[in-house]
Design a protein around this motif. Sequence first.
Motif, PDB file in Angstrom:
ATOM      1  N   PHE A  33       0.801  -1.221   0.000  1.00 37.13           N
ATOM      2  CA  PHE A  33       0.000   0.000   0.000  1.00 37.13           C
ATOM      3  C   PHE A  33       0.838   1.278   0.000  1.00 37.13           C
ATOM      4  CE2 PHE A  33      -3.201  -3.083   1.448  1.00 37.13           C
ATOM      5  CZ  PHE A  33      -4.158  -2.844   0.483  1.00 37.13           C
ATOM      6  N   GLU A  34       2.150   1.173   0.145  1.00 40.89           N
ATOM      7  CA  GLU A  34       3.021   2.333  -0.025  1.00 40.89           C
ATOM      8  C   GLU A  34       3.131   2.713  -1.495  1.00 40.89           C
ATOM      9  OE1 GLU A  34       4.907   4.359   2.092  1.00 40.89           O
ATOM     10  OE2 GLU A  34       3.770   3.495   3.731  1.00 40.89           O
ATOM     11  N   GLU A  35       2.834   1.758  -2.389  1.00 36.63           N
ATOM     12  CA  GLU A  35       2.995   1.987  -3.820  1.00 36.63           C
ATOM     13  C   GLU A  35       1.700   1.895  -4.621  1.00 36.63           C
ATOM     14  OE1 GLU A  35       6.219   0.044  -5.757  1.00 36.63           O
ATOM     15  OE2 GLU A  35       7.480   0.072  -3.971  1.00 36.63           O
ATOM     16  N   HIS A  36       0.792   1.006  -4.209  1.00 34.66           N
ATOM     17  CA  HIS A  36      -0.431   0.775  -4.976  1.00 34.66           C
ATOM     18  C   HIS A  36      -1.603   0.599  -4.023  1.00 34.66           C
ATOM     19  CE1 HIS A  36       2.963  -0.616  -7.453  1.00 34.66           C
ATOM     20  NE2 HIS A  36       2.330   0.070  -8.384  1.00 34.66           N
ATOM     21  N   ASP A  37      -2.775   1.147  -4.432  1.00 38.42           N
ATOM     22  CA  ASP A  37      -3.918   1.091  -3.516  1.00 38.42           C
ATOM     23  C   ASP A  37      -5.083   0.232  -4.000  1.00 38.42           C
ATOM     24  OD1 ASP A  37      -4.915   2.769  -5.499  1.00 38.42           O
ATOM     25  OD2 ASP A  37      -5.163   4.496  -4.193  1.00 38.42           O
ATOM     26  N   GLN A  38      -5.054  -0.215  -5.252  1.00 34.16           N
ATOM     27  CA  GLN A  38      -6.115  -1.074  -5.782  1.00 34.16           C
ATOM     28  C   GLN A  38      -5.540  -2.000  -6.843  1.00 34.16           C
ATOM     29  OE1 GLN A  38      -9.762   0.704  -7.205  1.00 34.16           O
ATOM     30  NE2 GLN A  38      -9.541   2.440  -5.838  1.00 34.16           N
ATOM     31  N   TYR A  39      -6.251  -3.086  -7.096  1.00 28.76           N
ATOM     32  CA  TYR A  39      -5.904  -3.956  -8.208  1.00 28.76           C
ATOM     33  C   TYR A  39      -7.176  -4.438  -8.883  1.00 28.76           C
ATOM     34  CZ  TYR A  39      -7.148  -8.203  -5.616  1.00 28.76           C
ATOM     35  OH  TYR A  39      -7.821  -9.171  -4.919  1.00 28.76           O
ATOM     36  N   LYS A  40      -7.037  -4.837 -10.135  1.00 33.43           N
ATOM     37  CA  LYS A  40      -8.143  -5.413 -10.905  1.00 33.43           C
ATOM     38  C   LYS A  40      -7.564  -6.466 -11.828  1.00 33.43           C
ATOM     39  CE  LYS A  40     -10.971  -1.230 -11.427  1.00 33.43           C
ATOM     40  NZ  LYS A  40     -11.691  -0.375 -12.375  1.00 33.43           N
ATOM     41  N   TRP A  41      -8.384  -7.445 -12.154  1.00 33.78           N
ATOM     42  CA  TRP A  41      -8.075  -8.385 -13.223  1.00 33.78           C
ATOM     43  C   TRP A  41      -8.959  -7.972 -14.396  1.00 33.78           C
ATOM     44  CZ3 TRP A  41      -4.150 -11.808 -12.959  1.00 33.78           C
ATOM     45  CH2 TRP A  41      -3.641 -12.120 -11.695  1.00 33.78           C
ATOM     46  N   VAL A  42      -8.352  -7.656 -15.545  1.00 31.97           N
ATOM     47  CA  VAL A  42      -9.092  -7.138 -16.696  1.00 31.97           C
ATOM     48  C   VAL A  42      -8.889  -8.040 -17.910  1.00 31.97           C
ATOM     49  CG1 VAL A  42      -8.924  -4.757 -15.859  1.00 31.97           C
ATOM     50  CG2 VAL A  42      -7.215  -5.614 -17.470  1.00 31.97           C
ATOM     51  N   THR A  43      -9.835  -7.968 -18.830  1.00 32.67           N
ATOM     52  CA  THR A  43      -9.691  -8.722 -20.078  1.00 32.67           C
ATOM     53  C   THR A  43      -9.273  -7.819 -21.235  1.00 32.67           C
ATOM     54  OG1 THR A  43     -12.066  -8.531 -20.446  1.00 32.67           O
ATOM     55  CG2 THR A  43     -11.295 -10.565 -19.441  1.00 32.67           C
ATOM     56  N   THR A  44      -9.690  -6.548 -21.189  1.00 28.98           N
ATOM     57  CA  THR A  44      -9.314  -5.595 -22.242  1.00 28.98           C
ATOM     58  C   THR A  44      -9.140  -4.212 -21.626  1.00 28.98           C
ATOM     59  OG1 THR A  44     -11.563  -4.862 -22.776  1.00 28.98           O
ATOM     60  CG2 THR A  44     -10.760  -6.840 -23.934  1.00 28.98           C
ATOM     61  N   LEU A  45      -8.627  -3.298 -22.423  1.00 30.84           N
ATOM     62  CA  LEU A  45      -8.471  -1.917 -21.988  1.00 30.84           C
ATOM     63  C   LEU A  45      -9.828  -1.288 -21.672  1.00 30.84           C
ATOM     64  CD1 LEU A  45      -6.336   0.228 -21.473  1.00 30.84           C
ATOM     65  CD2 LEU A  45      -6.499   0.881 -23.866  1.00 30.84           C
ATOM     66  N   ALA A  46     -10.876  -1.777 -22.313  1.00 21.99           N
ATOM     67  CA  ALA A  46     -12.224  -1.259 -22.060  1.00 21.99           C
ATOM     68  C   ALA A  46     -12.640  -1.448 -20.598  1.00 21.99           C
ATOM     69  CB  ALA A  46     -13.235  -1.939 -22.986  1.00 21.99           C
ATOM     70  N   ASP A  47     -12.070  -2.436 -19.929  1.00 22.25           N
ATOM     71  CA  ASP A  47     -12.365  -2.647 -18.508  1.00 22.25           C
ATOM     72  C   ASP A  47     -11.856  -1.495 -17.643  1.00 22.25           C
ATOM     73  OD1 ASP A  47     -13.490  -5.083 -19.183  1.00 22.25           O
ATOM     74  OD2 ASP A  47     -11.727  -6.247 -18.600  1.00 22.25           O
ATOM     75  N   LEU A  48     -11.013  -0.638 -18.224  1.00 19.38           N
ATOM     76  CA  LEU A  48     -10.475   0.511 -17.500  1.00 19.38           C
ATOM     77  C   LEU A  48     -10.978   1.826 -18.090  1.00 19.38           C
ATOM     78  CD1 LEU A  48      -6.787  -0.689 -17.106  1.00 19.38           C
ATOM     79  CD2 LEU A  48      -8.542  -0.609 -15.326  1.00 19.38           C
ATOM     80  N   SER A  49     -12.119   1.771 -18.782  1.00 20.66           N
ATOM     81  CA  SER A  49     -12.650   3.000 -19.372  1.00 20.66           C
ATOM     82  C   SER A  49     -12.926   4.010 -18.265  1.00 20.66           C
ATOM     83  CB  SER A  49     -13.918   2.718 -20.174  1.00 20.66           C
ATOM     84  OG  SER A  49     -14.924   2.212 -19.329  1.00 20.66           O
ATOM     85  N   ASP A  50     -12.721   5.280 -18.585  1.00 19.57           N
ATOM     86  CA  ASP A  50     -12.871   6.380 -17.626  1.00 19.57           C
ATOM     87  C   ASP A  50     -11.853   6.319 -16.490  1.00 19.57           C
ATOM     88  OD1 ASP A  50     -15.051   7.346 -19.113  1.00 19.57           O
ATOM     89  OD2 ASP A  50     -16.444   6.077 -17.987  1.00 19.57           O
ATOM     90  N   GLU A  51     -10.811   5.537 -16.646  1.00 15.88           N
ATOM     91  CA  GLU A  51      -9.726   5.454 -15.665  1.00 15.88           C
ATOM     92  C   GLU A  51      -8.449   5.973 -16.330  1.00 15.88           C
ATOM     93  OE1 GLU A  51      -9.933   4.262 -12.529  1.00 15.88           O
ATOM     94  OE2 GLU A  51     -11.705   2.991 -12.494  1.00 15.88           O
ATOM     95  N   LYS A  52      -7.492   6.410 -15.523  1.00 12.27           N
ATOM     96  CA  LYS A  52      -6.201   6.846 -16.048  1.00 12.27           C
ATOM     97  C   LYS A  52      -5.260   5.639 -16.097  1.00 12.27           C
ATOM     98  CE  LYS A  52      -6.007   9.958 -12.822  1.00 12.27           C
ATOM     99  NZ  LYS A  52      -5.569  11.026 -11.914  1.00 12.27           N
ATOM    100  N   VAL A  53      -4.602   5.486 -17.254  1.00 13.09           N
ATOM    101  CA  VAL A  53      -3.684   4.368 -17.467  1.00 13.09           C
ATOM    102  C   VAL A  53      -2.341   4.948 -17.896  1.00 13.09           C
ATOM    103  CG1 VAL A  53      -3.270   2.275 -18.831  1.00 13.09           C
ATOM    104  CG2 VAL A  53      -5.613   2.874 -18.157  1.00 13.09           C
TER     105      VAL A  53
END
Length: 140
Positions: A105-125
């Motif tokens: 948690f010093e470096e990252h605060d969330q995780y996700k398992w995604v299948t495509t970039l669309a799973d991160l729509s409206d998110e900053k990548v």
Amino acid sequence: MENRLITHSLVKSQGKYLVIRRTRIKRGQKNVYPAYWDIPGGQVEVGELPRSAAIRECREEVGLEIELEDIIHEDSNLDGQLVFTRLVYAAHLLPSSKADVTLDFEEHDQYKWVTTLADLSDEKVVPYLQKLLNKQGSNL
């Protein structure tokens, strides 16, 4: 001019890819690309092989044991007198490893398992990951 080598791993498990969100503050300092999604990775240490660094960084950042496949991306950037070169490996979990992510948690605060970039729509990548996922497209 100094060179720095950074390695990352695009970890695949059960048809999905692991992404992790960077914290806004990293060890007391403003983080680079705060609150952007990225994949496990970091700097290769003196005397360390790039493949070993990618495996170590994945273990440290998300607590997963992985096996690396081929290099799927390379890029370099100039930042003042520093040249940063990034290598990204395709990776999968070792058969003995569970897919239970344990974040630093010093470096990252969330995780996700995604299948495509669309799973991160409206998110900053982070830019390199966006390019990589777009390039991989249906091969993800």
